[in-house]
Design an enzyme around this catalytic site. Structure first.
Site, PDB file in Angstrom:
ATOM      1  N   ARG A   1      -3.769  -7.426 -20.499  1.00 44.22           N
ATOM      2  CA  ARG A   1      -4.655  -6.749 -21.460  1.00 44.22           C
ATOM      3  C   ARG A   1      -3.894  -5.892 -22.462  1.00 44.22           C
ATOM      4  O   ARG A   1      -4.389  -5.594 -23.536  1.00 44.22           O
ATOM      5  CB  ARG A   1      -5.625  -5.810 -20.724  1.00 44.22           C
ATOM      6  CG  ARG A   1      -6.555  -6.461 -19.761  1.00 44.22           C
ATOM      7  CD  ARG A   1      -7.317  -5.414 -18.990  1.00 44.22           C
ATOM      8  NE  ARG A   1      -8.048  -4.519 -19.895  1.00 44.22           N
ATOM      9  CZ  ARG A   1      -9.181  -4.841 -20.493  1.00 44.22           C
ATOM     10  NH1 ARG A   1      -9.722  -6.012 -20.274  1.00 44.22           N
ATOM     11  NH2 ARG A   1      -9.778  -3.998 -21.293  1.00 44.22           N
TER      12      ARG A   1
ATOM     13  N   ASP B   1      -9.261   0.852 -26.446  1.00 42.61           N
ATOM     14  CA  ASP B   1      -8.802   2.076 -27.092  1.00 42.61           C
ATOM     15  C   ASP B   1      -9.669   3.253 -26.700  1.00 42.61           C
ATOM     16  O   ASP B   1      -9.180   4.316 -26.345  1.00 42.61           O
ATOM     17  CB  ASP B   1      -8.880   1.930 -28.618  1.00 42.61           C
ATOM     18  CG  ASP B   1      -7.710   1.119 -29.115  1.00 42.61           C
ATOM     19  OD1 ASP B   1      -6.830   0.827 -28.299  1.00 42.61           O
ATOM     20  OD2 ASP B   1      -7.694   0.777 -30.310  1.00 42.61           O
TER      21      ASP B   1
ATOM     22  N   PRO C   1       0.817  -1.223   0.000  1.00 44.34           N
ATOM     23  CA  PRO C   1       0.000   0.000   0.000  1.00 44.34           C
ATOM     24  C   PRO C   1       0.845   1.265   0.000  1.00 44.34           C
ATOM     25  O   PRO C   1       0.354   2.352  -0.311  1.00 44.34           O
ATOM     26  CB  PRO C   1      -0.840  -0.115   1.276  1.00 44.34           C
ATOM     27  CG  PRO C   1      -0.362  -1.298   2.014  1.00 44.34           C
ATOM     28  CD  PRO C   1       0.534  -2.099   1.136  1.00 44.34           C
TER      29      PRO C   1
ATOM     30  N   GLU D   1       2.768  -7.396   8.688  1.00 44.31           N
ATOM     31  CA  GLU D   1       2.830  -5.928   8.667  1.00 44.31           C
ATOM     32  C   GLU D   1       3.748  -5.402   7.574  1.00 44.31           C
ATOM     33  O   GLU D   1       3.849  -4.205   7.361  1.00 44.31           O
ATOM     34  CB  GLU D   1       3.280  -5.397  10.028  1.00 44.31           C
ATOM     35  CG  GLU D   1       2.250  -5.579  11.135  1.00 44.31           C
ATOM     36  CD  GLU D   1       0.888  -4.992  10.766  1.00 44.31           C
ATOM     37  OE1 GLU D   1       0.816  -3.790  10.468  1.00 44.31           O
ATOM     38  OE2 GLU D   1      -0.093  -5.761  10.773  1.00 44.31           O
TER      39      GLU D   1
HETATM   40  N1  ADE Z   1      -0.812  -5.107   0.019  1.00 42.75           N
HETATM   41  C1  ADE Z   1      -1.756  -4.802   0.919  1.00 42.75           C
HETATM   42  N2  ADE Z   1      -2.554  -3.836   0.474  1.00 42.75           N
HETATM   43  C2  ADE Z   1      -2.104  -3.496  -0.764  1.00 42.75           C
HETATM   44  C3  ADE Z   1      -2.513  -2.548  -1.747  1.00 42.75           C
HETATM   45  N3  ADE Z   1      -3.539  -1.735  -1.552  1.00 42.75           N
HETATM   46  N4  ADE Z   1      -1.811  -2.487  -2.897  1.00 42.75           N
HETATM   47  C4  ADE Z   1      -0.739  -3.289  -3.086  1.00 42.75           C
HETATM   48  N5  ADE Z   1      -0.318  -4.183  -2.200  1.00 42.75           N
HETATM   49  C5  ADE Z   1      -0.982  -4.299  -1.044  1.00 42.75           C
END
Ligand code: ADE
Length: 216
Positions: free
Chosen positions: A154, A169, A89, A116
């Site tokens: 894709r 496209d 994230p 974590e």
């Molecule tokens: N791992 C946990 N949450 C994630 C996210 N939103 N994007 C990428 N990897 C992740």
């Protein structure tokens, strides 16, 4: 394109029906892509196959430790010369522009985190790029890795049929990847819910005008 996915749950990838059907299944069958999952735990040299530990300095949760990650990434790098991508994230937002750049690589290595996170030394030494699929936290990187595989596939020549490519496209060019006009299909009247008359008119200029006015 060869994807090597490093994970603690290879079955999430290997047994996933998502990779067996429709566009992605077809791309695998036609050898446009190859997706292989690799179990990080197999590289653990701990007698209990442990791959996580508590963070130095305290704090909640567990971190994936260096040794199994260094060894599994190094083993894969002998076969796959592509960049190592960590799904997290905290990574850069995965956009269609970045997806198109990634699609230029013949090989990619995807690392899925759990717990974590991972020891910073793995990121510093072995990770080339970090991507997030959106501003929310999932339980691991497996779904994000599969999202990346789907989005990249894709973009590969031959992965989409002509009608699917045309949609792609218009999505990226005319609508700039942001907005879509409302779509309707048959019947023109479903239990009193009617398709806008202009779409049945056959007047392409008027239809185009209506669509552009109704982008959302
Ligand atoms: N791992 C946990 N949450 C994630 C996210 N939103 N994007 C990428 N990897 C992740």
């Amino acid at each position: 394109m060869h994807f090597d996915i490093l994970t603690l749950f290879p079955s999430f990838i290997e047994d996933n029906p998502y990779f067996k059907h429709s566009i992605i299944g077809r791309a695998i069958e036609q050898k446009i892509i190859k997706v292989r999952a690799h179990d990080i735990r197999k590289h653990s040299r701990n007698k209990h196959n442990k791959v996580d530990d508590t963070p130095y300095g305290g704090g909640a949760g567990m971190l994936m430790t260096c040794q199994p990650l260094f060894d599994s990434i190094k083993a894969i790098k002998k076969k796959n010369k592509g960049p190592v991508i960590f799904l997290t994230p905290q990574g850069k937002q995965l956009t269609n522009t970045r997806v198109r750049e990634l699609a230029k690589n013949p090989e990619l290595i995807l690392l899925c985190g759990r717990y974590e996170g991972i020891d910073q030394r793995v990121r510093d030494e072995l990770i080339d790029e970090e991507y997030s699929i959106g501003p929310y936290v999932l339980t691991g990187g497996e779904l994000p890795a599969m999202v990346l595989v789907d989005a990249v596939t894709r973009q590969l020549p031959g992965a989409l049929h002509d009608d699917e490519s045309a949609l792609e496209d218009s999505f990226s060019r005319k609508l700039k990847g942001k907005k879509e006009y409302p779509h309707y299909t048959k019947p023109a009247n479903f239990k009193g819910l009617k398709v806008p008359d202009v779409l049945l008119s056959g007047n392409h200029a008027e239809i185009e005008k209506w669509r552009m006015k109704n982008l959302r």
